[in-house]
Design a protein around this motif. Sequence first.
Motif, PDB file in Angstrom:
ATOM      1  N   PRO A  43      -6.735   5.887  -6.270  1.00 45.75           N
ATOM      2  CA  PRO A  43      -7.601   4.913  -5.602  1.00 45.75           C
ATOM      3  C   PRO A  43      -7.805   5.175  -4.110  1.00 45.75           C
ATOM      4  O   PRO A  43      -8.715   4.633  -3.513  1.00 45.75           O
ATOM      5  CB  PRO A  43      -6.863   3.581  -5.822  1.00 45.75           C
ATOM      6  CG  PRO A  43      -6.054   3.793  -7.063  1.00 45.75           C
ATOM      7  CD  PRO A  43      -5.614   5.221  -6.976  1.00 45.75           C
ATOM      8  N   THR A  44      -6.942   6.012  -3.510  1.00 48.47           N
ATOM      9  CA  THR A  44      -7.035   6.244  -2.067  1.00 48.47           C
ATOM     10  C   THR A  44      -7.240   7.708  -1.680  1.00 48.47           C
ATOM     11  O   THR A  44      -7.626   7.983  -0.545  1.00 48.47           O
ATOM     12  CB  THR A  44      -5.756   5.743  -1.369  1.00 48.47           C
ATOM     13  OG1 THR A  44      -4.612   6.402  -1.954  1.00 48.47           O
ATOM     14  CG2 THR A  44      -5.601   4.230  -1.526  1.00 48.47           C
ATOM     15  N   HIS A  45      -6.968   8.645  -2.607  1.00 48.96           N
ATOM     16  CA  HIS A  45      -7.028  10.064  -2.270  1.00 48.96           C
ATOM     17  C   HIS A  45      -7.780  10.848  -3.344  1.00 48.96           C
ATOM     18  O   HIS A  45      -7.814  10.457  -4.519  1.00 48.96           O
ATOM     19  CB  HIS A  45      -5.619  10.649  -2.127  1.00 48.96           C
ATOM     20  CG  HIS A  45      -4.880  10.153  -0.922  1.00 48.96           C
ATOM     21  ND1 HIS A  45      -4.332   8.896  -0.856  1.00 48.96           N
ATOM     22  CD2 HIS A  45      -4.605  10.751   0.281  1.00 48.96           C
ATOM     23  CE1 HIS A  45      -3.737   8.732   0.318  1.00 48.96           C
ATOM     24  NE2 HIS A  45      -3.887   9.833   1.018  1.00 48.96           N
ATOM     25  N   LYS A  87       0.828  -1.192   0.000  1.00 46.50           N
ATOM     26  CA  LYS A  87       0.000   0.000   0.000  1.00 46.50           C
ATOM     27  C   LYS A  87       0.866   1.247   0.000  1.00 46.50           C
ATOM     28  O   LYS A  87       1.867   1.326   0.694  1.00 46.50           O
ATOM     29  CB  LYS A  87      -0.908   0.000   1.223  1.00 46.50           C
ATOM     30  CG  LYS A  87      -2.264  -0.635   0.977  1.00 46.50           C
ATOM     31  CD  LYS A  87      -3.185  -0.301   2.121  1.00 46.50           C
ATOM     32  CE  LYS A  87      -4.601  -0.689   1.776  1.00 46.50           C
ATOM     33  NZ  LYS A  87      -5.516  -0.395   2.883  1.00 46.50           N
ATOM     34  N   GLY A  88       0.469   2.194  -0.758  1.00 50.35           N
ATOM     35  CA  GLY A  88       1.179   3.464  -0.823  1.00 50.35           C
ATOM     36  C   GLY A  88       0.383   4.405  -1.697  1.00 50.35           C
ATOM     37  O   GLY A  88      -0.462   3.967  -2.482  1.00 50.35           O
ATOM     38  N   GLU A  89       0.631   5.649  -1.580  1.00 50.00           N
ATOM     39  CA  GLU A  89      -0.142   6.621  -2.338  1.00 50.00           C
ATOM     40  C   GLU A  89       0.303   6.632  -3.792  1.00 50.00           C
ATOM     41  O   GLU A  89       1.478   6.851  -4.090  1.00 50.00           O
ATOM     42  CB  GLU A  89       0.016   8.009  -1.716  1.00 50.00           C
ATOM     43  CG  GLU A  89      -0.917   9.035  -2.326  1.00 50.00           C
ATOM     44  CD  GLU A  89      -0.861  10.357  -1.587  1.00 50.00           C
ATOM     45  OE1 GLU A  89      -1.346  11.353  -2.156  1.00 50.00           O
ATOM     46  OE2 GLU A  89      -0.340  10.388  -0.463  1.00 50.00           O
ATOM     47  N   ARG A  90      -0.620   6.380  -4.685  1.00 50.74           N
ATOM     48  CA  ARG A  90      -0.310   6.385  -6.110  1.00 50.74           C
ATOM     49  C   ARG A  90      -0.458   7.806  -6.653  1.00 50.74           C
ATOM     50  O   ARG A  90      -1.097   8.663  -6.037  1.00 50.74           O
ATOM     51  CB  ARG A  90      -1.237   5.416  -6.850  1.00 50.74           C
ATOM     52  CG  ARG A  90      -1.076   3.971  -6.386  1.00 50.74           C
ATOM     53  CD  ARG A  90      -1.914   3.020  -7.188  1.00 50.74           C
ATOM     54  NE  ARG A  90      -1.470   2.952  -8.583  1.00 50.74           N
ATOM     55  CZ  ARG A  90      -2.058   2.202  -9.511  1.00 50.74           C
ATOM     56  NH1 ARG A  90      -3.108   1.465  -9.187  1.00 50.74           N
ATOM     57  NH2 ARG A  90      -1.609   2.178 -10.748  1.00 50.74           N
ATOM     58  N   PRO A  91       0.131   8.083  -7.829  1.00 55.35           N
ATOM     59  CA  PRO A  91       0.061   9.437  -8.381  1.00 55.35           C
ATOM     60  C   PRO A  91      -1.378   9.899  -8.555  1.00 55.35           C
ATOM     61  O   PRO A  91      -2.248   9.116  -8.953  1.00 55.35           O
ATOM     62  CB  PRO A  91       0.768   9.292  -9.737  1.00 55.35           C
ATOM     63  CG  PRO A  91       1.641   8.099  -9.596  1.00 55.35           C
ATOM     64  CD  PRO A  91       0.921   7.164  -8.671  1.00 55.35           C
ATOM     65  N   LYS A 150      -7.261  18.078   0.223  1.00 57.22           N
ATOM     66  CA  LYS A 150      -6.770  16.727  -0.041  1.00 57.22           C
ATOM     67  C   LYS A 150      -7.497  15.799   0.919  1.00 57.22           C
ATOM     68  O   LYS A 150      -7.432  15.974   2.137  1.00 57.22           O
ATOM     69  CB  LYS A 150      -5.260  16.618   0.159  1.00 57.22           C
ATOM     70  CG  LYS A 150      -4.719  15.229  -0.189  1.00 57.22           C
ATOM     71  CD  LYS A 150      -3.196  15.170  -0.106  1.00 57.22           C
ATOM     72  CE  LYS A 150      -2.671  13.820  -0.558  1.00 57.22           C
ATOM     73  NZ  LYS A 150      -1.190  13.737  -0.491  1.00 57.22           N
ATOM     74  N   LEU A 151      -8.192  14.815   0.357  1.00 59.87           N
ATOM     75  CA  LEU A 151      -9.008  13.899   1.137  1.00 59.87           C
ATOM     76  C   LEU A 151      -8.458  12.487   1.036  1.00 59.87           C
ATOM     77  O   LEU A 151      -8.069  12.049  -0.051  1.00 59.87           O
ATOM     78  CB  LEU A 151     -10.458  13.902   0.634  1.00 59.87           C
ATOM     79  CG  LEU A 151     -11.126  15.267   0.431  1.00 59.87           C
ATOM     80  CD1 LEU A 151     -12.486  15.085  -0.219  1.00 59.87           C
ATOM     81  CD2 LEU A 151     -11.262  15.999   1.755  1.00 59.87           C
ATOM     82  N   VAL A 152      -8.463  11.766   2.128  1.00 56.85           N
ATOM     83  CA  VAL A 152      -8.127  10.346   2.104  1.00 56.85           C
ATOM     84  C   VAL A 152      -9.428   9.573   2.293  1.00 56.85           C
ATOM     85  O   VAL A 152     -10.265   9.939   3.133  1.00 56.85           O
ATOM     86  CB  VAL A 152      -7.095   9.980   3.199  1.00 56.85           C
ATOM     87  CG1 VAL A 152      -7.612  10.285   4.584  1.00 56.85           C
ATOM     88  CG2 VAL A 152      -6.721   8.507   3.092  1.00 56.85           C
ATOM     89  N   LEU A 194     -13.980   2.773  -8.867  1.00 58.14           N
ATOM     90  CA  LEU A 194     -12.990   3.847  -8.762  1.00 58.14           C
ATOM     91  C   LEU A 194     -11.626   3.383  -9.265  1.00 58.14           C
ATOM     92  O   LEU A 194     -10.938   4.098  -9.994  1.00 58.14           O
ATOM     93  CB  LEU A 194     -12.894   4.307  -7.304  1.00 58.14           C
ATOM     94  CG  LEU A 194     -11.897   5.443  -7.016  1.00 58.14           C
ATOM     95  CD1 LEU A 194     -12.301   6.700  -7.754  1.00 58.14           C
ATOM     96  CD2 LEU A 194     -11.828   5.713  -5.515  1.00 58.14           C
ATOM     97  N   GLN A 195     -11.245   2.171  -8.891  1.00 62.88           N
ATOM     98  CA  GLN A 195      -9.970   1.610  -9.340  1.00 62.88           C
ATOM     99  C   GLN A 195      -9.947   1.466 -10.859  1.00 62.88           C
ATOM    100  O   GLN A 195      -8.952   1.787 -11.514  1.00 62.88           O
ATOM    101  CB  GLN A 195      -9.742   0.250  -8.680  1.00 62.88           C
ATOM    102  CG  GLN A 195      -8.458  -0.456  -9.102  1.00 62.88           C
ATOM    103  CD  GLN A 195      -7.214   0.161  -8.510  1.00 62.88           C
ATOM    104  OE1 GLN A 195      -7.254   0.641  -7.379  1.00 62.88           O
ATOM    105  NE2 GLN A 195      -6.118   0.153  -9.238  1.00 62.88           N
TER     106      GLN A 195
END
Length: 218
Positions: A142-144, A105-109, A191-193, A205-206
């Motif tokens: 996908p996360t933000h 898991k990590g923040e994607r562009p 910026k929303l998570v 969404l993905q």
Amino acid sequence: MADVPSLTPFIADKRLQRGGAVELVAPAAAKQPLDAIVEHVHSGYLILSYVQGDAAVSLLGTVVRLRLETDEAITWLSLQVVQEQAVWPVKLARLVPVGIEQEAKGERPLLQPDFVINVPYKIMGARPMEENGEGVLLRISPTHLIVGTDGFVSVGDFLHLSFLLPHYKQEPVAMTKVVEKTFQDGSTVLKLVITDMEEKHRHVLQSYYEKLAQSASR
């Protein structure tokens, strides 16, 4: 000789215990994930049941995907349906693992949407006159989400929001938390998570994000 995928590392996962609810991403013909119940799990196979309904079409021989998410990683189990039995209104299916993919898991562009997408939101815990607002989706992953708005929102606020994704004719609903707030051209940029979202909405969404990523790489 290639390694044979095994479900052994996942047998202890509560979601794969008898009675556990899982969602299968069926072949491209399926419009949304298929809700299923775990009947039995073994290192070499998984037995699931699901109500036939709109899923009356046979999945025999097809490869479906099952998503398992933890705080550290996302695991995709690819499973081939090798047996099907109809016990109306339920179908029993036996699936064998054919592939396992894991991604940390990590923040994607964050990518710019290809259409203008309005985002109505509700600020949880705010006074009735101040709880509703609307923004515009500026960037997405996908996360933000990056949302521009004229409303008054603070870092730490929880926003319940929805937005209509182009091409999919579906409106994902999510609970989000404001983690950053900046100002740009007189507007507030948030910026929303994403803190909570149904699996079927997360899948849409993905899919939309992957479509944007493919377009950006051309």
